[in-house]
Write a protein that holds these residues in place. Structure first.
Motif, short mmCIF file in Angstrom:
data_model
loop_
_atom_site.label_atom_id
_atom_site.label_comp_id
_atom_site.label_asym_id
_atom_site.label_seq_id
_atom_site.Cartn_x
_atom_site.Cartn_y
_atom_site.Cartn_z
N LEU A 1 -5.44 79.88 -64.20
CA LEU A 1 -6.67 79.43 -63.56
C LEU A 1 -6.59 79.73 -62.07
CD1 LEU A 1 -9.38 77.87 -63.55
CD2 LEU A 1 -8.06 75.76 -63.23
N LEU A 2 -7.55 80.52 -61.58
CA LEU A 2 -7.61 80.89 -60.18
C LEU A 2 -8.96 80.50 -59.60
CD1 LEU A 2 -6.17 84.52 -60.52
CD2 LEU A 2 -4.89 82.47 -59.88
N PHE A 3 -8.96 80.05 -58.36
CA PHE A 3 -10.21 79.82 -57.63
C PHE A 3 -10.33 80.90 -56.56
CE2 PHE A 3 -10.57 74.91 -58.31
CZ PHE A 3 -10.83 75.14 -59.65
N HIS A 4 -11.44 81.60 -56.57
CA HIS A 4 -11.71 82.69 -55.62
C HIS A 4 -12.81 82.21 -54.67
CE1 HIS A 4 -13.84 86.85 -55.08
NE2 HIS A 4 -13.18 86.50 -53.98
N ILE A 5 -12.45 82.02 -53.39
CA ILE A 5 -13.42 81.59 -52.39
C ILE A 5 -13.48 82.61 -51.27
CG2 ILE A 5 -13.02 79.17 -52.96
CD1 ILE A 5 -11.46 78.87 -50.38
N ARG B 1 -6.61 71.35 -60.22
CA ARG B 1 -5.30 71.91 -59.92
C ARG B 1 -5.17 73.37 -60.38
NH1 ARG B 1 -3.23 69.68 -55.96
NH2 ARG B 1 -1.23 70.59 -56.55
N PRO B 2 -5.87 74.30 -59.75
CA PRO B 2 -5.74 75.71 -60.13
C PRO B 2 -4.33 76.22 -59.84
CG PRO B 2 -6.90 75.51 -58.04
CD PRO B 2 -6.76 74.11 -58.59
N ASP B 3 -3.96 77.30 -60.50
CA ASP B 3 -2.65 77.90 -60.26
C ASP B 3 -2.56 78.51 -58.86
OD1 ASP B 3 -1.30 77.60 -62.94
OD2 ASP B 3 -3.13 78.65 -63.55
N ALA B 4 -3.69 78.95 -58.33
CA ALA B 4 -3.71 79.52 -56.98
C ALA B 4 -5.15 79.61 -56.50
CB ALA B 4 -3.06 80.90 -56.94
N ILE B 5 -5.29 79.71 -55.18
CA ILE B 5 -6.59 79.94 -54.55
C ILE B 5 -6.52 81.26 -53.79
CG2 ILE B 5 -8.26 79.10 -52.83
CD1 ILE B 5 -7.31 76.26 -53.48
N LEU B 6 -7.49 82.12 -54.03
CA LEU B 6 -7.58 83.42 -53.38
C LEU B 6 -8.74 83.39 -52.40
CD1 LEU B 6 -7.38 85.55 -56.67
CD2 LEU B 6 -5.52 84.36 -55.48
N ILE B 7 -8.46 83.62 -51.11
CA ILE B 7 -9.50 83.59 -50.08
C ILE B 7 -9.69 85.01 -49.56
CG2 ILE B 7 -10.24 82.56 -47.90
CD1 ILE B 7 -8.34 80.28 -48.36
N GLY C 1 -19.29 83.94 -53.46
CA GLY C 1 -20.30 83.50 -52.51
C GLY C 1 -19.66 82.91 -51.26
N THR C 2 -20.37 82.02 -50.61
CA THR C 2 -19.89 81.42 -49.36
C THR C 2 -19.82 79.90 -49.48
OG1 THR C 2 -20.35 81.21 -46.98
CG2 THR C 2 -22.25 81.30 -48.43
N LEU C 3 -18.95 79.30 -48.67
CA LEU C 3 -18.90 77.85 -48.52
C LEU C 3 -19.34 77.46 -47.12
CD1 LEU C 3 -15.58 77.00 -50.42
CD2 LEU C 3 -17.92 76.59 -51.19
N SER D 1 -20.97 78.31 -53.06
CA SER D 1 -20.34 78.45 -54.37
C SER D 1 -18.95 79.05 -54.23
CB SER D 1 -21.20 79.35 -55.27
OG SER D 1 -21.17 80.69 -54.80
N PHE D 2 -18.23 79.07 -55.36
CA PHE D 2 -16.98 79.81 -55.47
C PHE D 2 -16.83 80.29 -56.91
CE2 PHE D 2 -15.71 75.60 -56.88
CZ PHE D 2 -14.73 75.81 -57.83
N ASN D 3 -15.90 81.22 -57.13
CA ASN D 3 -15.66 81.75 -58.47
C ASN D 3 -14.45 81.07 -59.10
OD1 ASN D 3 -17.75 83.61 -58.42
ND2 ASN D 3 -16.48 85.27 -57.64
N GLU D 4 -14.63 80.59 -60.30
CA GLU D 4 -13.52 80.13 -61.12
C GLU D 4 -13.14 81.27 -62.05
OE1 GLU D 4 -13.56 76.20 -63.42
OE2 GLU D 4 -13.72 77.71 -65.02
N LEU D 5 -11.89 81.73 -61.98
CA LEU D 5 -11.40 82.84 -62.79
C LEU D 5 -10.39 82.32 -63.80
CD1 LEU D 5 -10.71 85.39 -59.90
CD2 LEU D 5 -12.86 85.01 -61.12
N ARG D 6 -10.60 82.64 -65.06
CA ARG D 6 -9.65 82.28 -66.11
C ARG D 6 -9.16 83.55 -66.78
NH1 ARG D 6 -9.58 76.79 -67.67
NH2 ARG D 6 -11.12 75.53 -66.54
N LEU D 7 -7.85 83.76 -66.74
CA LEU D 7 -7.24 84.96 -67.32
C LEU D 7 -6.36 84.54 -68.48
CD1 LEU D 7 -6.94 88.04 -66.96
CD2 LEU D 7 -4.94 87.57 -65.54
#
Length: 282
Positions: free
Chosen positions: A3-7, A31-37, A211-213, A223-229
């Protein structure tokens, strides 16, 4: 499952405090595994903006990797821009292009910002041969079977002419990344989310934008992207403050700039939450 959060595009100095608090609460709960900014932590790369961004990022308490955006280069100080462009980001220097230890997944950075270019608009992207070579070498060194996600600030598209290209060298970069089977290229800059497949001579490649915060919205709310791999499949969900469905949050194409859509034919998300006036710039 990873689980990744892409902001992207936090723009401290014109941040949306309610959106940032909303995102922080989701991080604490999910609790995502990581956040990508993917860049633009600040509005004008001021010391106080970086300080606020660093404090907020440091409090997230999960692994984070950061790309630098065009707004993160000194705006009012040419000397600092050319000779010390990243001095003010030292508070989170260890997070810039940080390698993350994720099972079966590699986050590979690609630099698209430039201190100067042979065109007037330095806010646009540029993938130099050196930057691309560094990214490709990192991908080529990955263990077999690793899913590679490339993170950059600017979408890697060109608008038909070198003067209007959103990212110079983007077409070449997409071709080389497609040839290596990259799972997706994750970017920001345009402040609207997208999930597109771009054809290249080496095959198709997926482009995912966050998107933007910040207050600087385009045609969608923060918004932000929730990525599930999982099992080789990458699923994207656009999570937003107004709980709008993902398809209605995504634009159908990448615009040639990062301004709100004002002219006919410019990409607009179905939700059409376009601000009546351009967001403020201080």
């Amino acid at each position: 499952m990873t689980l990744l959060f892409h902001i992207s595009d936090l723009h401290f100095g014109l941040e949306d405090r309610a959106a940032l608090d909303w995102f922080r609460d989701i991080v604490r709960r999910d609790r995502p595994d990581a956040i990508l900014i993917t860049g633009d932590l600040t509005m004008r790369a001021r010391s106080r903006e970086f300080a606020a961004a660093c404090d907020w990022i440091g409090a997230l308490d999960v692994p984070v990797t950061v790309e630098v955006g065009n707004h993160d280069l000194p705006y009012f100080n040419p000397f600092a821009r050319f000779f010390y462009p990243y001095r003010r980001i030292r508070g989170i220097e260890r997070l810039v292009e940080r390698e993350l230890d994720l099972p079966g997944v590699a986050i590979v950075p690609l630099k698209t910002t430039a201190r100067a270019q042979w065109r007037l608009d330095w806010s646009k992207g540029w993938v130099t041969k050196k930057a691309l070579a560094k990214t490709l070498a990192a991908i080529d060194a990955l263990p077999p079977g690793t899913a590679a996600l490339v993170t950059a600030h600017h979408p890697l598209v060109e608008a038909g002419t070198r003067g209007r290209a959103l990212t110079r060298g983007g077409t070449r970069a997409l071709r080389e990344l497609a040839a290596r089977g990259v799972a997706a290229v994750l970017t920001g800059h345009v402040h609207d989310a997208f999930d597109l497949v771009q054809p290249t001579p080496a095959g198709p490649i997926r482009m995912i934008g966050a998107g933007t915060l910040s207050q600087r919205i385009r045609s969608t709310p923060p918004s932000f992207n929730e990525l599930r791999l999982a099992d080789g499949t990458l699923a994207v969900r656009v999570r937003n403050v107004e709980k709008i469905a993902t398809p209605d949050m995504q634009i159908p194409d990448v615009p040639p700039d990062a301004l709100p859509p004002r002219e006919p034919g410019e990409p607009v998300a179905p939700v059409r939450a376009i601000p009546p006036v351009d967001p403020p710039v201080h």
